[in-house]
Design an enzyme around this catalytic site. Structure first.
Site, short mmCIF file in Angstrom:
data_model
loop_
_atom_site.label_atom_id
_atom_site.label_comp_id
_atom_site.label_asym_id
_atom_site.label_seq_id
_atom_site.Cartn_x
_atom_site.Cartn_y
_atom_site.Cartn_z
N ASP A 271 1.32 2.17 -10.86
CA ASP A 271 1.73 3.57 -11.01
C ASP A 271 0.80 4.30 -11.98
OD1 ASP A 271 5.12 2.66 -10.60
OD2 ASP A 271 4.03 4.15 -9.40
N HIS B 247 -0.51 3.83 -6.58
CA HIS B 247 0.21 5.10 -6.42
C HIS B 247 -0.36 6.08 -7.44
CE1 HIS B 247 4.34 7.34 -6.82
NE2 HIS B 247 3.42 8.08 -6.26
N GLY C 91 7.23 10.06 -12.44
CA GLY C 91 6.91 10.22 -13.86
C GLY C 91 7.47 9.15 -14.75
N GLY D 207 13.09 3.39 -14.07
CA GLY D 207 14.45 3.26 -14.56
C GLY D 207 15.36 4.42 -14.26
N ASP E 194 10.35 4.83 -3.05
CA ASP E 194 9.86 4.52 -4.40
C ASP E 194 10.69 5.21 -5.48
OD1 ASP E 194 6.63 5.02 -6.10
OD2 ASP E 194 8.45 3.92 -6.64
#
Ligand code: DX5
Ligand code: ZN
Length: 219
Positions: A34, A67, A145, A148, A178
């Protein structure tokens, strides 16, 4: 059977190599990198993801799923091409369509699969014109961004609509969900049509990775 792409965003730095090894032996299909530039999204994970992809490439042959949550797509595509990832995903919202098409062409020329990602508030129909040119559509099931977060329920409908469109038009496009994926939400996104699930927190925080991956893959 669905594939599992393990997000390394929330892997702790200390003994990260051990964590990557444990993930590799758990049966995951991809490592999900990420990359956040601190501009397209608030967080900046550029350095951390550079460190992590170097470690992963040294210890594992598991395919890499990059990503890019970045504004300057070209800069980061240039950086990640030498790592020969299986796929690089760029965001629909990061640039105008003609520039996206140029990046799609460039990534494919490097024999890397290309994904296009849409944020929760982007209508899924907006990305339809690009689908014939890509290998995957990444439907963000949380606001990009951070890890969790809880899955946003309205994104399930987007996956369903995307799956219908892909089937109606006989497109060969993977559908990746995702964000906020766990055993409960995995069932919903699979039913809606996702065939690749990105799992970060729900996997990293379990004791037994192998068991969790097997559960997530269950039909
Ligand atoms: C969020 C990232 C996701 C996230 C997934 O911007 O794109 O890949 O890290 O992590 P969890 O599974 O914790 O939502
Ligand atoms: Zn991601």
């Amino acid at each position: 059977m669905v594939e599992i792409s393990a997000s390394v965003l929330n892997v702790e730095k200390e003994n990260s190599a051990q964590t990557f090894y444990n993930l590799e032996t758990s049966g995951i299909d991809y490592f999900h990198i990420d990359v956040m530039d601190g501009d397209f999204v608030e967080q900046n994970t550029v350095t951390k993801m550079m460190e992590y992809i170097n470690i992963i490439k040294q210890i594992s042959n598991i395919p890499i799923d990059v990503h890019l949550m970045v504004k300057d797509i070209d800069e980061f595509v240039e950086y990640y091409i030498p790592f020969e990832p299986n796929r690089i995903t760029i965001h629909y919202e990061a640039d105008k369509q003609e520039t996206l098409l140029e990046q799609i062409k460039k990534i494919k020329e490097n024999k890397i699969k290309i994904g296009i990602s849409v944020k929760p508030n982007t209508k899924i129909e907006e990305v339809f014109p690009l689908l014939p040119f890509v290998h995957m559509c990444l439907v963000m099931t949380v606001e990009p961004g951070k890890g969790g977060q809880e899955l946003i329920p309205s994104t399930i409908e987007k996956i369903k609509r995307l799956k219908e469109y892909v089937e109606e038009n006989q497109l060969d496009v993977d559908i990746e969900a995702d964000g906020g994926i766990n055993l409960q939400t995995a069932a919903q996104v699979k039913k809606a049509g996702a065939n690749i699930l990105v799992v970060g927190t729900a996997l990293i925080q379990t004791e037994n990775y192998k068991e969790m991956v097997a559960e997530l893959k269950k039909e």
